[in-house]
Design a protein around this motif. Structure first.
Motif, mmCIF file in Angstrom:
data_model
loop_
_atom_site.group_PDB
_atom_site.id
_atom_site.type_symbol
_atom_site.label_atom_id
_atom_site.label_comp_id
_atom_site.label_asym_id
_atom_site.label_seq_id
_atom_site.Cartn_x
_atom_site.Cartn_y
_atom_site.Cartn_z
ATOM 1 N N LYS A 112 35.142 157.542 -34.438
ATOM 2 C CA LYS A 112 34.085 158.127 -35.025
ATOM 3 C C LYS A 112 33.754 157.269 -36.588
ATOM 4 O O LYS A 112 32.526 157.613 -36.838
ATOM 5 C CB LYS A 112 34.233 159.571 -35.248
ATOM 6 C CG LYS A 112 34.407 160.468 -34.147
ATOM 7 C CD LYS A 112 34.620 161.762 -34.456
ATOM 8 C CE LYS A 112 35.104 162.716 -33.025
ATOM 9 N NZ LYS A 112 35.190 164.024 -33.515
ATOM 10 N N ALA A 113 34.468 156.601 -37.033
ATOM 11 C CA ALA A 113 34.191 156.162 -38.513
ATOM 12 C C ALA A 113 33.356 154.773 -38.090
ATOM 13 O O ALA A 113 33.793 153.862 -37.405
ATOM 14 C CB ALA A 113 35.376 155.804 -39.256
ATOM 15 N N ASP A 114 32.230 154.633 -38.883
ATOM 16 C CA ASP A 114 31.463 153.515 -38.766
ATOM 17 C C ASP A 114 31.667 152.638 -39.904
ATOM 18 O O ASP A 114 30.743 152.653 -40.915
ATOM 19 C CB ASP A 114 29.986 153.617 -38.458
ATOM 20 C CG ASP A 114 28.870 152.703 -38.503
ATOM 21 O OD1 ASP A 114 29.501 151.428 -38.321
ATOM 22 O OD2 ASP A 114 27.800 152.911 -38.506
ATOM 23 N N LEU A 115 32.470 151.726 -39.828
ATOM 24 C CA LEU A 115 32.773 150.744 -41.103
ATOM 25 C C LEU A 115 31.674 149.902 -41.362
ATOM 26 O O LEU A 115 31.757 149.522 -42.700
ATOM 27 C CB LEU A 115 34.322 150.099 -40.681
ATOM 28 C CG LEU A 115 35.437 150.675 -40.793
ATOM 29 C CD1 LEU A 115 36.605 149.878 -40.600
ATOM 30 C CD2 LEU A 115 35.688 151.626 -42.022
ATOM 31 N N ALA A 116 30.882 149.285 -40.444
ATOM 32 C CA ALA A 116 29.823 148.612 -40.670
ATOM 33 C C ALA A 116 28.686 149.058 -41.676
ATOM 34 O O ALA A 116 27.973 148.644 -42.359
ATOM 35 C CB ALA A 116 29.034 148.065 -39.447
ATOM 36 N N ASN A 117 28.625 150.525 -41.793
ATOM 37 C CA ASN A 117 27.809 151.112 -42.617
ATOM 38 C C ASN A 117 28.386 152.165 -43.614
ATOM 39 O O ASN A 117 27.764 152.786 -44.185
ATOM 40 C CB ASN A 117 26.851 151.727 -41.793
ATOM 41 C CG ASN A 117 25.755 151.050 -40.716
ATOM 42 O OD1 ASN A 117 25.222 150.238 -41.309
ATOM 43 N ND2 ASN A 117 26.072 151.218 -39.647
ATOM 44 N N ASN A 118 29.742 151.635 -43.905
ATOM 45 C CA ASN A 118 30.472 152.406 -44.610
ATOM 46 C C ASN A 118 30.588 151.957 -46.087
ATOM 47 O O ASN A 118 30.583 150.784 -46.295
ATOM 48 C CB ASN A 118 31.890 152.746 -44.516
ATOM 49 C CG ASN A 118 32.865 153.479 -45.496
ATOM 50 O OD1 ASN A 118 33.500 153.107 -46.419
ATOM 51 N ND2 ASN A 118 32.834 154.810 -45.053
ATOM 52 N N LYS A 119 29.572 152.580 -47.129
ATOM 53 C CA LYS A 119 29.312 151.969 -48.607
ATOM 54 C C LYS A 119 30.546 151.631 -49.251
ATOM 55 O O LYS A 119 30.865 150.569 -50.059
ATOM 56 C CB LYS A 119 28.688 153.083 -49.214
ATOM 57 C CG LYS A 119 28.407 152.596 -50.586
ATOM 58 C CD LYS A 119 27.787 153.840 -51.607
ATOM 59 C CE LYS A 119 27.340 153.541 -52.837
ATOM 60 N NZ LYS A 119 26.931 154.443 -53.847
ATOM 61 N N VAL A 120 31.749 152.593 -49.203
ATOM 62 C CA VAL A 120 33.077 152.104 -49.972
ATOM 63 C C VAL A 120 33.746 150.957 -49.149
ATOM 64 O O VAL A 120 34.345 150.023 -49.969
ATOM 65 C CB VAL A 120 33.956 153.327 -50.024
ATOM 66 C CG1 VAL A 120 35.377 153.005 -50.507
ATOM 67 C CG2 VAL A 120 33.314 154.660 -50.653
ATOM 68 N N PHE A 121 33.823 151.143 -47.797
ATOM 69 C CA PHE A 121 34.662 149.787 -47.187
ATOM 70 C C PHE A 121 33.792 148.534 -47.671
ATOM 71 O O PHE A 121 34.434 147.393 -48.065
ATOM 72 C CB PHE A 121 34.526 149.894 -45.749
ATOM 73 C CG PHE A 121 34.963 148.778 -45.051
ATOM 74 C CD1 PHE A 121 36.418 148.388 -45.028
ATOM 75 C CD2 PHE A 121 34.254 147.924 -44.355
ATOM 76 C CE1 PHE A 121 36.813 147.150 -44.568
ATOM 77 C CE2 PHE A 121 34.626 146.708 -43.626
ATOM 78 C CZ PHE A 121 36.122 146.487 -43.707
ATOM 79 N N ASN A 122 32.308 148.354 -47.609
ATOM 80 C CA ASN A 122 31.672 147.201 -47.685
ATOM 81 C C ASN A 122 31.648 146.821 -49.006
ATOM 82 O O ASN A 122 31.663 145.694 -49.542
ATOM 83 C CB ASN A 122 30.258 147.545 -47.208
ATOM 84 C CG ASN A 122 30.299 147.251 -45.795
ATOM 85 O OD1 ASN A 122 30.515 146.350 -45.084
ATOM 86 N ND2 ASN A 122 30.031 148.583 -44.846
ATOM 87 N N GLY A 123 31.783 147.823 -49.944
ATOM 88 C CA GLY A 123 31.799 147.429 -51.480
ATOM 89 C C GLY A 123 32.969 146.990 -51.756
ATOM 90 O O GLY A 123 33.064 145.957 -52.604
ATOM 91 N N LEU A 124 34.156 147.229 -51.172
ATOM 92 C CA LEU A 124 35.351 146.741 -51.539
ATOM 93 C C LEU A 124 35.447 145.229 -50.927
ATOM 94 O O LEU A 124 36.055 144.406 -51.632
ATOM 95 C CB LEU A 124 36.516 147.750 -50.739
ATOM 96 C CG LEU A 124 38.250 147.127 -51.015
ATOM 97 C CD1 LEU A 124 38.277 147.063 -52.436
ATOM 98 C CD2 LEU A 124 39.093 147.836 -50.257
ATOM 99 N N MET A 125 35.078 145.154 -49.873
ATOM 100 C CA MET A 125 34.834 143.827 -49.281
ATOM 101 C C MET A 125 33.907 142.825 -49.861
ATOM 102 O O MET A 125 34.491 141.551 -50.064
ATOM 103 C CB MET A 125 34.808 143.858 -47.593
ATOM 104 C CG MET A 125 35.757 144.499 -46.964
ATOM 105 S SD MET A 125 37.507 144.199 -47.372
ATOM 106 C CE MET A 125 37.480 142.407 -46.994
#
Length: 441
Positions: A235-248
């Motif tokens: 259910k988690a959408d990493l492509a639109n996850n602010k924290v994940f994309n910020g870290l990357m």
């Protein structure tokens, strides 16, 4: 997913009480004195599987000192091979009928050996453990393992390099955003020194760096649990996850300034302490466990510390001011393939670490371990432990995600290595991460 509750109580009890008490140490357990003498002439041989390779020589020296004080017990320290998880190594040793007497495991693996490990609930050190330190090791109401170390990580900085780059006294609190960090990288390179070393080991990339994306989801532990559950459920959408994309995004920036960006998979772990200790780089992403190696190259007179890994350019975003801290290693005693004498000898060794002056010295001063026991008054005399202590005192700690699945760092570490090398892009990495979590039972 199990969690360590009261993290701040764990680490503040271990470190702040040590400050109050000062750096002296006393052997405050009268039974420890009897533990250092032997009444038996028969030698008992025990094995200790060590999954902290950076202190292998220190643990071997501790084992020799223990034998010197307990002449009827010998301790053979066995290292976990590079690239193999402690869970895999212990499992293979059990399968071969040669289980280690003492096994140092990652927190998430303790429960998997609950039927093979000895119940340690009645050991004296249980009552001396700092608050919360035994949560992960307590299974079905029984204490199944010994909390070995409290650790933390982030960007280690060489203060002498940063002072020169900034033209004065570098303040680690000035790094509050990704732009702040990149500005520091630029200043370091303008001073004639490379900015950063990225160590490409899978355990560093996916055991430490990637989990920041989980821990930074929320300061509410329940929300982090929910995020992990959503990953498992797809259910988690990493492509639109602010924290994940910020870290990357931060990782992408790091790649630009990496000392070894032209051959990012070439460095070994051993290169990191050398280049940071000799001032060849200003920063190195790693944890306080690296101090024993850094000090062998240290030209900065022990001037080092941590800055957090920022995930955005908003200084108020959760995680931008904190570093992960927690109990990271536990030691279990086998009860199925080691006899009673070996089990008793193993208990004696653990008590020696906690209660004898020489054991405490080995743990804190030689291994540079932040102990999880309130009776130990020694404070690690190294700058990285002191930096962690400051973050704890100021309440700027994140959860050290120590109970992730045992294959998380090996499987997703390979994915992070592909991303580091440019073999895969963000979309490919996201697919790997989401696919991995959906496969976790």
């Amino acid at each position: 997913m199990k969690r360590k509750k009261l993290l701040s109580m764990i680490v503040s009890s271990a470190l702040i009480l040590s400050l109050v008490a000062g750096c002296g140490t006393t052997n405050n357990n009268t039974s420890a004195k009897s533990n250092t003498s032997s009444k038996s002439s028969e030698t008992v041989k025990i094995t200790f599987l060590n999954s902290k390779g950076e202190i292998e020589s220190q643990l071997e020296a501790a084992a020799k000192q223990f034998t010197k004080e307990n002449s009827n017990i010998t301790v053979d320290v066995i290292p976990v091979p590079a690239g193999q998880s402690p869970f895999e190594k212990v499992t293979s040793m059990y399968a071969s009928g040669n289980a280690p007497t003492l096994a140092m495991l990652d927190p998430g693996d303790v429960a998997k050996f609950k039927d093979k490990f000895l119940d340690l609930s009645n050991e004296k050190w249980v009552s001396d453990a700092v608050s919360g330190a035994l949560n992960v090791a307590t299974i079905d109401g029984k204490v199944m393992a010994f909390p070995f170390a409290i650790e933390g990580y982030g960007f280690i900085y060489n203060k002498a390099v940063l002072d020169k780059a900034f033209g004065g006294n570098f303040d680690p609190k000035s790094i509050k955003t990704r732009n702040d960090l990149e500005n520091a990288f630029k200043k370091v390179e303008a001073s004639g020194v490379k900015a950063l070393e990225i160590s490409p080991m899978d355990w560093s990339l996916a055991g430490h760096f990637l989990p920041i994306a989980y821990a930074d989801q929320s300061k509410d532990p329940a929300q982090v649990d929910k995020f992990i559950s959503d990953l498992k459920a797809g259910k988690a959408d990493l492509a639109n996850n602010k924290v994940f994309n910020g870290l990357m995004d931060t990782f992408d920036m790091m790649k630009k300034y990496n000392l070894d960006k032209n051959n990012p998979m070439a460095p070994t772990y051993d290169k990191g302490p050398q280049v940071i200790g000799q001032g060849q780089v200003g920063f190195w992403f790693m944890g306080n466990w690296a101090w024993p190696q850094i000090k062998t190259f240290d030209t900065a007179n022990g001037q080092y510390g941590f800055v957090p890994v920022p995930i955005s350019n908003d200084p108020n975003d959760y995680g931008n001011s904190g570093i992960p801290v927690g109990v990271t290693k536990f030691i279990g005693i086998d009860k199925t393939q080691n006899n009673q004498a070996q089990q008793d000898a193993a208990k004696k060794f653990l008590n020696w670490l906690v209660y004898s002056q020489s054991g405490q010295d080995a743990l804190v001063n030689q291994c540079s371990v932040i102990p999880a026991f309130k009776n130990i008054k020694l404070v690690p005399n190294d700058p990285l432990a002191k930096s962690i202590e400051q973050y704890i005192t100021e309440g700027n700690t994140l959860e050290f995600m120590t109970t992730l699945p045992s294959d998380h760092w090996s499987k997703l570490g390979a994915s992070m290595q592909k991303y580091l090398s440019g073999v895969t892009d963000r979309k490919g990495l996201i697919n790997d991460i989401e696919s991995y979590w959906k496969s976790v039972q």
